[in-house]
Design a protein around this motif. Structure first.
Motif, PDB file in Angstrom:
ATOM      1  N   SER A   4       0.560   9.572  19.288  1.00 33.69           N
ATOM      2  CA  SER A   4       1.861   9.102  19.757  1.00 33.69           C
ATOM      3  C   SER A   4       2.448  10.073  20.783  1.00 33.69           C
ATOM      4  CB  SER A   4       2.817   8.899  18.587  1.00 33.69           C
ATOM      5  OG  SER A   4       3.307  10.124  18.101  1.00 33.69           O
ATOM      6  N   ARG A   5       2.225  11.373  20.604  1.00 31.76           N
ATOM      7  CA  ARG A   5       2.721  12.333  21.610  1.00 31.76           C
ATOM      8  C   ARG A   5       1.991  12.171  22.930  1.00 31.76           C
ATOM      9  NH1 ARG A   5       4.048  17.922  18.482  1.00 31.76           N
ATOM     10  NH2 ARG A   5       5.932  17.132  17.535  1.00 31.76           N
ATOM     11  N   TYR A   9       3.704  11.178  26.423  1.00 29.34           N
ATOM     12  CA  TYR A   9       3.526  11.926  27.669  1.00 29.34           C
ATOM     13  C   TYR A   9       3.058  10.993  28.781  1.00 29.34           C
ATOM     14  CZ  TYR A   9       1.794  14.804  31.352  1.00 29.34           C
ATOM     15  OH  TYR A   9       1.589  15.328  32.593  1.00 29.34           O
ATOM     16  N   ARG A  10       2.088  10.132  28.495  1.00 29.23           N
ATOM     17  CA  ARG A  10       1.606   9.194  29.518  1.00 29.23           C
ATOM     18  C   ARG A  10       2.749   8.307  30.027  1.00 29.23           C
ATOM     19  NH1 ARG A  10      -3.268   9.463  26.695  1.00 29.23           N
ATOM     20  NH2 ARG A  10      -2.703   7.886  25.153  1.00 29.23           N
ATOM     21  N   GLU A  11       3.580   7.854  29.118  1.00 28.78           N
ATOM     22  CA  GLU A  11       4.723   7.020  29.509  1.00 28.78           C
ATOM     23  C   GLU A  11       5.709   7.822  30.360  1.00 28.78           C
ATOM     24  OE1 GLU A  11       8.470   4.870  27.323  1.00 28.78           O
ATOM     25  OE2 GLU A  11       6.538   4.865  26.281  1.00 28.78           O
ATOM     26  N   ARG A  16       8.169   8.981  35.627  1.00 28.25           N
ATOM     27  CA  ARG A  16       8.797  10.034  36.433  1.00 28.25           C
ATOM     28  C   ARG A  16       8.015  10.398  37.690  1.00 28.25           C
ATOM     29  NH1 ARG A  16      13.662  10.230  36.288  1.00 28.25           N
ATOM     30  NH2 ARG A  16      13.527  12.230  37.306  1.00 28.25           N
ATOM     31  N   ALA A  17       6.744  10.022  37.779  1.00 29.97           N
ATOM     32  CA  ALA A  17       5.902  10.464  38.893  1.00 29.97           C
ATOM     33  C   ALA A  17       6.465  10.065  40.253  1.00 29.97           C
ATOM     34  CB  ALA A  17       4.482   9.946  38.719  1.00 29.97           C
ATOM     35  N   THR A  18       6.946   8.847  40.386  1.00 27.60           N
ATOM     36  CA  THR A  18       7.473   8.376  41.674  1.00 27.60           C
ATOM     37  C   THR A  18       8.704   9.167  42.088  1.00 27.60           C
ATOM     38  OG1 THR A  18       6.628   6.169  41.217  1.00 27.60           O
ATOM     39  CG2 THR A  18       8.309   6.355  42.925  1.00 27.60           C
ATOM     40  N   THR A  42       3.336  19.968  38.541  1.00 25.74           N
ATOM     41  CA  THR A  42       4.482  19.752  37.647  1.00 25.74           C
ATOM     42  C   THR A  42       4.069  18.982  36.406  1.00 25.74           C
ATOM     43  OG1 THR A  42       6.028  19.791  39.501  1.00 25.74           O
ATOM     44  CG2 THR A  42       6.769  18.705  37.482  1.00 25.74           C
ATOM     45  N   LEU A  43       3.341  17.892  36.603  1.00 22.87           N
ATOM     46  CA  LEU A  43       2.914  17.092  35.455  1.00 22.87           C
ATOM     47  C   LEU A  43       1.945  17.868  34.566  1.00 22.87           C
ATOM     48  CD1 LEU A  43       2.576  13.568  37.101  1.00 22.87           C
ATOM     49  CD2 LEU A  43       4.378  14.393  35.572  1.00 22.87           C
ATOM     50  N   GLY A  44       1.121  18.717  35.159  1.00 22.80           N
ATOM     51  CA  GLY A  44       0.233  19.567  34.370  1.00 22.80           C
ATOM     52  C   GLY A  44       1.007  20.557  33.512  1.00 22.80           C
TER      53      GLY A  44
END
Length: 169
Positions: A4-5, A9-11, A16-18, A42-44
């Protein structure tokens, strides 16, 4: 629990990526390749702290702070002055978009020093308060106010009357 975590994170990353990419483009003065690298970094970093995300009040705001810090760190590196050379692909501008105005603003923003650019993006694009901007940049609120005044003066000087020209079209 781990699944679920990971899904959370994927969600988070997908939503937020855009927004992170748009902010990164403004920070880099339109360098889309560097913007992509900064978003990836940042995402990493967000993935590394995602297990402790319950301690973070505002994950989206934290991600923006990580992005700004990654940008400022990149600008301090010696290799940051290297620029790739090549032709930009032709693409049609989005409907209702003024490419001349966009290029003028990105050019003026790109000519600002990195910290000035970060202040302008955080204060006016991200709509952050002086205190939030100071916290993200590790400076005092007075330094943010001073840098904001100077950055806006530089932008006005660079753009001169060109904004009036775009506004009267």
């Amino acid at each position: 629990m781990r699944a679920s975590r990971a899904e959370q994170y994927r969600e988070f990353a997908a939503t937020r990526a855009t927004h992170l990419y748009r902010s990164a483009c403004l920070l880099t003065g339109g360098d889309t390749h560097l913007a992509e690298d900064l978003v990836q970094e940042t995402l990493g970093r967000m993935y590394l702290v995602w297990g402790r995300i319950s301690r973070i009040d505002n994950p989206a705001g934290y991600a923006q702070t990580v992005l700004v810090r990654a940008f400022l760190t990149h600008r301090r590196r010696r290799s940051a002055s290297e620029r790739p050379v090549g032709d930009l692909p032709d693409s049609a501008p989005p409907p209702g978009d003024d490419p001349d105005l966009r290029l003028a603003l990105l050019g003026a923003l790109g000519a600002l020093p990195p910290k000035d650019r970060a202040v302008v993006v955080l204060r006016y694009w991200e709509d952050r308060s002086v205190e939030e901007t100071a916290d993200a940049m590790h400076v005092s609120p007075a330094a943010v106010r001073t840098r904001t005044v100077r950055a806006l003066a530089r932008l006005r000087e660079q753009l001169g009357g060109s904004l009036v020209e775009f506004a009267t079209r």
